[in-house]
Design a protein around this motif. Structure first.
Motif, PDB file in Angstrom:
ATOM      1  N   HIS A 159      32.264  10.852  94.645  1.00  0.00           N
ATOM      2  CA  HIS A 159      33.517  10.521  93.957  1.00  0.00           C
ATOM      3  C   HIS A 159      33.763   9.018  93.954  1.00  0.00           C
ATOM      4  O   HIS A 159      34.192   8.459  92.941  1.00  0.00           O
ATOM      5  CB  HIS A 159      34.704  11.243  94.585  1.00  0.00           C
ATOM      6  CG  HIS A 159      35.945  11.145  93.745  1.00  0.00           C
ATOM      7  ND1 HIS A 159      36.247  12.059  92.758  1.00  0.00           N
ATOM      8  CD2 HIS A 159      36.930  10.220  93.707  1.00  0.00           C
ATOM      9  CE1 HIS A 159      37.375  11.698  92.151  1.00  0.00           C
ATOM     10  NE2 HIS A 159      37.814  10.592  92.713  1.00  0.00           N
ATOM     11  N   ALA A 160      33.499   8.378  95.068  1.00  0.00           N
ATOM     12  CA  ALA A 160      33.697   6.927  95.139  1.00  0.00           C
ATOM     13  C   ALA A 160      32.779   6.204  94.169  1.00  0.00           C
ATOM     14  O   ALA A 160      33.175   5.210  93.536  1.00  0.00           O
ATOM     15  CB  ALA A 160      33.461   6.441  96.567  1.00  0.00           C
ATOM     16  N   ALA A 161      31.548   6.673  94.031  1.00  0.00           N
ATOM     17  CA  ALA A 161      30.608   6.038  93.115  1.00  0.00           C
ATOM     18  C   ALA A 161      31.038   6.205  91.665  1.00  0.00           C
ATOM     19  O   ALA A 161      30.869   5.296  90.848  1.00  0.00           O
ATOM     20  CB  ALA A 161      29.205   6.609  93.318  1.00  0.00           C
ATOM     21  N   LEU A 167      39.498  22.097  86.918  1.00  0.00           N
ATOM     22  CA  LEU A 167      40.747  21.617  86.325  1.00  0.00           C
ATOM     23  C   LEU A 167      41.343  20.498  87.171  1.00  0.00           C
ATOM     24  O   LEU A 167      41.810  19.481  86.639  1.00  0.00           O
ATOM     25  CB  LEU A 167      41.738  22.769  86.186  1.00  0.00           C
ATOM     26  CG  LEU A 167      43.102  22.392  85.582  1.00  0.00           C
ATOM     27  CD1 LEU A 167      42.935  21.809  84.184  1.00  0.00           C
ATOM     28  CD2 LEU A 167      44.030  23.599  85.561  1.00  0.00           C
ATOM     29  N   GLU A 168      41.331  20.643  88.496  1.00  0.00           N
ATOM     30  CA  GLU A 168      41.889  19.594  89.360  1.00  0.00           C
ATOM     31  C   GLU A 168      41.106  18.288  89.217  1.00  0.00           C
ATOM     32  O   GLU A 168      41.695  17.202  89.181  1.00  0.00           O
ATOM     33  CB  GLU A 168      41.884  20.060  90.815  1.00  0.00           C
ATOM     34  CG  GLU A 168      42.870  21.183  91.102  1.00  0.00           C
ATOM     35  CD  GLU A 168      42.976  21.494  92.586  1.00  0.00           C
ATOM     36  OE1 GLU A 168      42.288  20.815  93.389  1.00  0.00           O
ATOM     37  OE2 GLU A 168      43.737  22.412  92.945  1.00  0.00           O
ATOM     38  N   ILE A 169      39.782  18.388  89.153  1.00  0.00           N
ATOM     39  CA  ILE A 169      38.962  17.176  89.016  1.00  0.00           C
ATOM     40  C   ILE A 169      39.236  16.502  87.679  1.00  0.00           C
ATOM     41  O   ILE A 169      39.396  15.276  87.604  1.00  0.00           O
ATOM     42  CB  ILE A 169      37.475  17.526  89.169  1.00  0.00           C
ATOM     43  CG1 ILE A 169      37.177  17.980  90.599  1.00  0.00           C
ATOM     44  CG2 ILE A 169      36.597  16.332  88.804  1.00  0.00           C
ATOM     45  CD1 ILE A 169      35.799  18.568  90.782  1.00  0.00           C
ATOM     46  N   LEU A 180      40.172  14.969  96.648  1.00  0.00           N
ATOM     47  CA  LEU A 180      41.483  15.533  96.331  1.00  0.00           C
ATOM     48  C   LEU A 180      42.174  16.052  97.580  1.00  0.00           C
ATOM     49  O   LEU A 180      43.394  15.945  97.713  1.00  0.00           O
ATOM     50  CB  LEU A 180      41.330  16.647  95.299  1.00  0.00           C
ATOM     51  CG  LEU A 180      40.945  16.195  93.885  1.00  0.00           C
ATOM     52  CD1 LEU A 180      40.550  17.383  93.029  1.00  0.00           C
ATOM     53  CD2 LEU A 180      42.089  15.434  93.240  1.00  0.00           C
ATOM     54  N   GLU A 181      41.418  16.598  98.496  1.00  0.00           N
ATOM     55  CA  GLU A 181      42.008  17.133  99.716  1.00  0.00           C
ATOM     56  C   GLU A 181      42.409  16.049 100.697  1.00  0.00           C
ATOM     57  O   GLU A 181      43.433  16.157 101.380  1.00  0.00           O
ATOM     58  CB  GLU A 181      41.024  18.088 100.387  1.00  0.00           C
ATOM     59  CG  GLU A 181      41.577  18.735 101.643  1.00  0.00           C
ATOM     60  CD  GLU A 181      40.650  19.792 102.214  1.00  0.00           C
ATOM     61  OE1 GLU A 181      40.629  19.970 103.446  1.00  0.00           O
ATOM     62  OE2 GLU A 181      39.940  20.449 101.426  1.00  0.00           O
ATOM     63  N   LEU A 182      41.626  14.974 100.776  1.00  0.00           N
ATOM     64  CA  LEU A 182      41.830  13.963 101.819  1.00  0.00           C
ATOM     65  C   LEU A 182      42.467  12.678 101.305  1.00  0.00           C
ATOM     66  O   LEU A 182      42.576  11.708 102.058  1.00  0.00           O
ATOM     67  CB  LEU A 182      40.488  13.623 102.474  1.00  0.00           C
ATOM     68  CG  LEU A 182      39.816  14.751 103.260  1.00  0.00           C
ATOM     69  CD1 LEU A 182      38.468  14.293 103.789  1.00  0.00           C
ATOM     70  CD2 LEU A 182      40.699  15.210 104.408  1.00  0.00           C
TER      71      LEU A 182
END
Length: 515
Positions: free
Chosen positions: A149-151, A463-465, A128-130
């Motif tokens: 996250h990619a997986a 919540l962001e995820i 989320l940051e990058l």
């Protein structure tokens, strides 16, 4: 099948070396300052430094690849196994770890006609940051993104423009991607353990499992000495955890010999404290993956001590489950390891909730494990997760009771807030605000000095995820947001889409009009 894949790679590597020896092609002329900060990986680099290279081959000047590894939150060590795999591959690579956006360095190298690959390893918060940076870098150089996250949500990474997302063992994926770049090939078809986007469609490549012994866990040339990974994969099926849902639950162990050789390198570099990475630290060498193997753990710890190391097992990042905490294993760890904390995963004080989330044990097992740890001179650190899916007030009451009970015994509590991690069965379930009963218990226990953890930050991150998953929950041709998620997520989407998730801006605007 895996042995055949490994044999094919070995034959290809041998062919590459022999071709280089026969051609004796001169190396690429140096441009002043070009290689500053890069480690030159020699062809035929021995997997264990000090044993000598098994051969030196020189590839054509156009085949060299400059690999930029983007460190996130100072996590340089995460790239050690991938750097080790690239070094052992026979490819002509220059590796550099960068602490900020790799875009300026990539542009400079590309302007000089060099081949460049940029690598990221991201958790969901880091993604989320990058995301904005990944999108920009992917426009100028082939970018491969790995990490949890990619997986779990490879399509989100690929929509940002990444050339490939790593969905399995990264050592194999990285080598195959860099090999294609070195040979001037495209990524229309996915290499092993990756997903790509081609012609508007997502494609997932074949699964290839790595043997941990094939790669060193460290990379001394760049000063990378992470905790030694001794176990990969998990045979349990906790519904909130990403590990069991990756690697198709194939559990692998690093051999004692491999650990001892790596530990000797750590000690020689002045790093005597040897920590391990394992989903279940006390499961090392387990034959049935349900009970500990004290003899295997004793051999592991003894091998590290024999080379002058000080091993730590059962504390972060090699926590354990309650069932694996036995008097026999504790006696071995007490005698041979240097840690005096044992991290035990409980997660909830409700037996009903533990059953619903797939933990496979009850509360009493965790209390018993904490008691055994105390009896053997350890401080138990018990993990609790607030706000699990399906948690009702009765579950909260039972968990608060367990927290007081454990703290009164002498245990510490490491608190978490539920995160709906991509790739798990709970990924599409929104997190709940912290229950008032938890807030009151936390205030009381803080005064006793028995709490640790990042539950406050995780309440916001959860919540962001979730909202990222709700915006793009599946590898459809175009994002298909979860119905009804606008009420909870509209403000989150507005905040992150323009700055960090540019490819999703149109989707967010469409949702606003629909609302």
């Amino acid at each position: 099948m895996q042995s055949l894949i490994r044999l094919a790679r070995m034959l290809k590597l041998l062919s590459r070396r022999l071709t280089g020896l026969a051609s004796n092609t001169p190396d690429t002329p140096m441009i002043p300052g070009e290689n500053r900060g890069f480690y030159s990986s020699p062809i035929g680099y021995s997997v264990f430094p000090g044993r000598g290279a098994v051969g030196v081959a020189v590839l054509s000047s156009g085949s060299r690849v400059y690999v930029l590894m983007r460190s996130v939150y100072g996590g340089r060590n995460a790239f050690a196994p991938v750097a080790s795999a690239l070094a052992a591959s026979g490819l002509d690579v220059r590796i550099r770890i960068v602490e900020s956006s790799p875009e300026p360095i990539a542009r400079e190298l590309l302007a000089r006609g060099r081949r460049v690959v940029v690598m990221y390893g991201v958790t969901s918060p880091a993604f989320l940051e990058l995301a904005g940076e990944i999108h920009r870098v992917s426009r100028i150089a082939p970018t491969i993104v790995g990490g949890p996250h990619a997986a779990g949500a490879y399509w989100q990474v690929l929509r940002l423009g990444a050339a490939a997302a790593v969905v399995g063992d990264g050592e194999i994926a990285a080598v195959e991607v860099v090999e294609r770049v070195a040979e001037g090939m495209g990524l229309e078809e996915p290499p092993s353990n990756t997903a790509v986007r081609s012609g508007g469609r997502f494609k997932v490549g074949p699964v290839a499992l790595a043997s941990l012994d094939d790669y060193t866990p460290h990379y001394p040339q760049l000063g990378l000495y992470p905790p030694i990974e001794i176990m990969r994969g998990c045979s349990y099926r906790c519904r909130f955890c990403q590990v069991p849902w990756e690697f198709k639950s194939q559990v692998r162990f690093r051999s004692v010999g491999s650990v001892a050789k790596a530990a000797a390198d750590y000690v020689a570099a002045g790093k005597r404290e040897i920590r391990f990475i394992a989903p279940i630290g006390f499961a090392y060498g387990s034959e049935d993956l349900r009970t500990p193997n004290p003899a295997a753990v004793e051999e592991l710890l003894s091998s590290v001590r024999a080379v002058g190391g000080k091993p730590y097992l059962g504390s972060f990042p090699s926590e354990t489950r309650p069932e694996f905490v036995t008097p026999e294993i504790l006696r071995v760890v007490r005698r041979l390891a240097y840690n005096r904390r044992i991290s035990i995963g409980l997660q909830s004080g409700s037996d009903m909730l533990l059953e619903r989330i797939g933990r496979g044990h009850g509360v009493d097992e965790a209390v018993r494990a904490a008691g055994l740890a105390l009896e053997h001179g350890f401080t138990p650190v018990v993990d609790i997760i607030f706000g699990m899916p399906g948690e009702d007030e009765e579950d909260v009451v039972e968990t608060v009771k367990a927290m007081y009970r454990l703290s009164e015994m002498g245990a510490r509590l490491r608190l978490h807030h539920f995160l709906p991690l991509p790739g798990t069965p709970f990924a599409r379930i929104p997190p709940k605000p912290l229950h008032p009963l938890y807030r009151r218990a936390v205030l009381k226990l803080l005064g006793r000095g028995v709490l640790e953890g990042y539950w406050r930050e995780q309440e916001r991150l959860g919540l962001e995820i979730y909202c990222m998953t709700a915006l793009d929950p599946a590898p459809t041709r175009e994002p298909q947001p979860l119905r009804g998620s606008e009420r909870l997520c509209s403000s989150v989407w507005k905040a992150i889409a323009p700055a960090r998730l540019e490819p999703y801006s149109g989707v967010v605007e469409g949702l606003e009009h629909r609302a």
